[in-house]
Design a protein around this motif. Structure first.
Motif, PDB file in Angstrom:
ATOM      1  N   GLU A  30       0.838  -1.182   0.000  1.00  0.00           N
ATOM      2  CA  GLU A  30       0.000   0.000   0.000  1.00  0.00           C
ATOM      3  C   GLU A  30       0.879   1.240   0.000  1.00  0.00           C
ATOM      4  O   GLU A  30       1.910   1.287   0.658  1.00  0.00           O
ATOM      5  CB  GLU A  30      -0.886  -0.004   1.238  1.00  0.00           C
ATOM      6  CG  GLU A  30      -2.150   0.791   1.093  1.00  0.00           C
ATOM      7  CD  GLU A  30      -3.164   0.122   0.184  1.00  0.00           C
ATOM      8  OE1 GLU A  30      -3.257   0.543  -0.983  1.00  0.00           O
ATOM      9  OE2 GLU A  30      -3.857  -0.805   0.635  1.00  0.00           O
ATOM     10  N   ASP A  53      -9.182   1.668  -1.663  1.00  0.00           N
ATOM     11  CA  ASP A  53      -8.958   1.563  -3.103  1.00  0.00           C
ATOM     12  C   ASP A  53     -10.245   1.141  -3.819  1.00  0.00           C
ATOM     13  O   ASP A  53     -11.298   0.944  -3.202  1.00  0.00           O
ATOM     14  CB  ASP A  53      -7.806   0.613  -3.422  1.00  0.00           C
ATOM     15  CG  ASP A  53      -8.041  -0.814  -2.930  1.00  0.00           C
ATOM     16  OD1 ASP A  53      -9.213  -1.187  -2.704  1.00  0.00           O
ATOM     17  OD2 ASP A  53      -7.061  -1.554  -2.775  1.00  0.00           O
ATOM     18  N   ARG A  54     -10.141   1.015  -5.139  1.00  0.00           N
ATOM     19  CA  ARG A  54     -11.331   0.713  -5.945  1.00  0.00           C
ATOM     20  C   ARG A  54     -11.943  -0.631  -5.553  1.00  0.00           C
ATOM     21  O   ARG A  54     -13.167  -0.777  -5.525  1.00  0.00           O
ATOM     22  CB  ARG A  54     -10.972   0.721  -7.437  1.00  0.00           C
ATOM     23  CG  ARG A  54     -12.184   0.564  -8.356  1.00  0.00           C
ATOM     24  CD  ARG A  54     -13.131   1.743  -8.242  1.00  0.00           C
ATOM     25  NE  ARG A  54     -14.509   1.395  -8.608  1.00  0.00           N
ATOM     26  CZ  ARG A  54     -15.547   2.194  -8.461  1.00  0.00           C
ATOM     27  NH1 ARG A  54     -15.379   3.400  -7.946  1.00  0.00           N
ATOM     28  NH2 ARG A  54     -16.747   1.819  -8.797  1.00  0.00           N
ATOM     29  N   ASP A 127     -11.376   6.273  -7.869  1.00  0.00           N
ATOM     30  CA  ASP A 127     -10.506   5.107  -7.914  1.00  0.00           C
ATOM     31  C   ASP A 127      -9.899   4.800  -6.553  1.00  0.00           C
ATOM     32  O   ASP A 127      -9.697   3.634  -6.211  1.00  0.00           O
ATOM     33  CB  ASP A 127      -9.377   5.348  -8.920  1.00  0.00           C
ATOM     34  CG  ASP A 127      -8.491   4.129  -9.121  1.00  0.00           C
ATOM     35  OD1 ASP A 127      -8.962   3.160  -9.731  1.00  0.00           O
ATOM     36  OD2 ASP A 127      -7.334   4.137  -8.647  1.00  0.00           O
ATOM     37  N   ARG A 128      -9.638   5.849  -5.775  1.00  0.00           N
ATOM     38  CA  ARG A 128      -8.860   5.664  -4.551  1.00  0.00           C
ATOM     39  C   ARG A 128      -9.083   6.858  -3.627  1.00  0.00           C
ATOM     40  O   ARG A 128      -9.247   7.991  -4.085  1.00  0.00           O
ATOM     41  CB  ARG A 128      -7.379   5.556  -4.930  1.00  0.00           C
ATOM     42  CG  ARG A 128      -6.368   5.511  -3.810  1.00  0.00           C
ATOM     43  CD  ARG A 128      -4.970   5.571  -4.423  1.00  0.00           C
ATOM     44  NE  ARG A 128      -3.921   5.610  -3.415  1.00  0.00           N
ATOM     45  CZ  ARG A 128      -3.352   4.542  -2.890  1.00  0.00           C
ATOM     46  NH1 ARG A 128      -3.735   3.334  -3.287  1.00  0.00           N
ATOM     47  NH2 ARG A 128      -2.386   4.656  -1.987  1.00  0.00           N
TER      48      ARG A 128
END
Length: 611
Positions: A30, A53-54, A127-128
């Motif tokens: 990460e 995250d996604r 996405d994040r």
């Protein structure tokens, strides 16, 4: 982390289409960039941080950003009546205007109210998300007393391919999203669009005759609609020079109860970035951006009453310089100018801020050091200098001890100062001092962390519901603790986040009373497991009691809700999803007189090619 690795990793993150080819990007489980404005391993962040995250977003089956963030470490949320309604996020007990929100590096807090329009930021475009808890004014300036939340729009890697999802649920929910994108060795491109609509619930159980809540008798459904689109792309112009750009636009239409009962909102973010990396020990990044928050208010859903638009233009330049093994120096400058365009006549409608900052990161054996200082020159309130100092030490069996101290400030907004109903022209900038001590342990399939903190805010600005005006508390003292654990056990993925905060008012008139609308205790537990083509999961959210105003006269009870979810992979590309939120149909309020949804069902179908 050596500067060479740091710089290469930052390049990989800046170019998602190329990230798969970078060893540095795949060696780490990460990565977080928000806590230092450079790419570092999440476990190296001295500030408490979390990454969503996604895959986490899709697994949660959340339909809104506030539902995704609810109950996470340090976060208190209030909502005025369901989907799309006004939502405030209190990070570590600080005000909602004390959390800086970035989208792809661009500040999106309203240039007027200083809080981000969380309900209008669609999950389909995200996405994040990186959440950094604790003061970051030394890197980001005003609005970062409580922390920083950075949202990254969807990224594209690998073969160009489409994806889409369609679904519906209780209270007339219908939603659909679709996109296309991919990337190669030199560049990447993507586009997404999404639609969400709900008939909603009765937002407010207020009353004109009793003078409560929204001061309206409107026992109807208050619906919400959101239409959004995003574009993004990047290209490696030479071996040392890359460029990328992104755009996000979300249009919301919101019905609610009160004097105004319909609004149309636009949230728009534009961003451009150029990155130059001539050597392994030097990188220069230049960003330009713009964020727009536009609102039109209507009475009786048809009579236009007012317009309230804010615009913020931003620019920044940042140089990352490797000084030696495990030593990195960052030097940068930020500039932004706010503009207000409103049918309400304010005494001022523009303000400029110019800042410079320096940051040092170093490792010395088991020890880690981070220090930063920043000066902001605000056109209206002059110069403010803030700083952060952090230390960490790693020792046996994956343990790490850390301590950070930071100062912060926040300038009063145009609305704080000049709103004709609640403004106070005597307000001064807020100033803060914060200390955090933490201990964490990382294992092969688990991680836990415990953080203790105290924040003192001088001249805290808050709304007094009894006087209907902005007031300045002499001092606020916030103490708290956060415990988080993530573990995989017997095939089950378990995440638990427990938070305690004690946000005390230290003014003479309300001494030792709790700051309004902040629960002292919150918690969230997520459990998920895959069984072949099936995946099951559950989330339990809880919050203790809170008070609705500075005087602590109205107490709102605590609550707990449980959500269940199920996925079935019909094929590797097609997935059927089902969920039940608030399984036990709990009734609760986070703002007095404003309702929250009861039990709700959802069903959707997702197509997503495996890359």
């Amino acid at each position: 982390m050596p500067p060479i690795r740091t710089l290469s990793l930052a390049v990989a993150l800046a170019l998602p289409g190329l990230a798969l080819a970078q060893d540095a990007a795949t060696e780490l489980d990460e990565v977080v960039v928000t806590s230092t404005r450079t790419a570092i391993a999440l476990e190296d962040s001295l500030a408490p941080a979390q990454v969503i995250d996604r895959a986490d977003i899709e697994r949660s089956q959340a339909t809104s950003l506030q539902d995704l963030l609810r109950g996470r470490a340090g976060i208190n949320l209030t909502n005025a009546g369901g989907p799309g309604k006004q939502t405030s996020l209190f990070l570590r007990g600080t005000n909602s205007s004390h959390t800086l929100v970035l989208i792809d590096g661009v500040r999106v807090n309203s240039a007027d109210f200083a809080a981000a329009a969380i309900p209008d930021l669609p999950l389909a475009q995200i996405d994040r998300i990186e959440i950094v808890r604790g003061p970051n004014s030394s890197l980001y300036g005003s609005e970062a007393i409580g922390g920083v939340i950075q949202i990254f729009t969807r990224r594209n890697q690998g073969t160009y391919a489409p994806h889409f999802q369609i679904g519906g649920g209780s209270n007339g929910l219908r939603q659909a999203s679709a996109g296309f994108g991919g990337g190669g060795e030199r560049g990447w491109f993507g586009a997404d669009a999404a639609y969400q609509r709900t008939d909603g619930i009765n937002a407010c159980r207020g009353s004109v005759s009793q003078g409560r809540g929204c001061y309206a008798d409107e026992p109807d459904r208050d619906g919400y609609r959101n239409v959004s689109a995003s574009l993004r792309g990047g290209y490696k112009l030479t071996d040392t020079l890359t460029a990328e750009a992104s755009a996000l636009r979300a249009e919301g239409a919101n019905r609610y109860d009160g004097y105004y009962n319909y609004t149309e909102n636009v949230q728009q973010v534009l961003n451009g970035k150029v990155r130059y990396v001539p050597t392994d020990r030097f990188a220069l990044t230049v960003n330009v951006g713009r964020s727009d928050n536009e609102t039109d208010n209507y009475r009786n859903e048809v009579d236009h009453d007012s317009t309230h638009n804010t615009h913020r233009n931003t620019a920044s330049a940042q140089a990352d310089i490797g000084l030696g093994q495990d030593q990195l120096l960052t030097v940068g400058a930020d500039w932004y100018i706010d503009h207000l365009d409103s049918t309400t006549d304010y005494a001022a409608d523009s303000r400029r801020n110019t800042a410079g900052f320096v940051e040092y990161q170093g490792k010395f054996g088991a020890h880690q050091l981070q220090a930063s200082v920043r000066n902001d020159d605000n056109e209206q309130f002059g110069n403010h200098t803030t700083g952060n100092l952090g230390w960490g030490m790693s020792f046996g069996r994956g343990f790490k001890l850390s301590a950070t101290y930071g100062t912060g400030f926040k300038a009063p907004t145009f609305s704080d100062l000049y709103d004709p109903w609640s403004g106070n022209r005597d307000l001064e900038p807020e100033k803060s001092k914060s200390l955090n001590v933490g201990i964490a342990q990382n294992g092969d399939a688990w991680r836990w962390a415990l953080d203790l903190y105290e924040t003192r805010i001088d001249d805290l600005i808050t709304y007094d519901g009894s006087s209907f005006a902005m007031v300045q508390v002499d001092e606020a003292r916030i103490r708290g603790a956060e415990f988080t654990v993530d573990v995989t056990l017997a095939g089950w993925d378990l995440s638990a986040q427990l938070s305690h905060t004690d946000p005390r008012n230290r003014s003479a008139s309300n001494n030792d009373k709790l700051l309004p609308r902040r629960a002292r205790n919150t918690g969230r537990i997520d459990v998920d497991r895959a069984f072949g083509d099936f995946r099951v999961g559950a989330t339990v959210n809880g919050a203790g009691y809170r008070y609705d105003e500075l005087t602590n006269a109205t107490r709102l009870g605590g609550f707990a809700t449980a959500d269940l979810r199920l996925e079935y992979a019909v094929t590797p590309e097609w997935t059927l999803l089902a969920k039940v939120d608030n399984v036990f149909d709990r009734e609760y309020e986070t703002i007095a007189w404003y309702n929250q949804p009861g039990r709700e069902y959802g069903l959707s179908l997702r197509y997503q090619p495996k890359r």
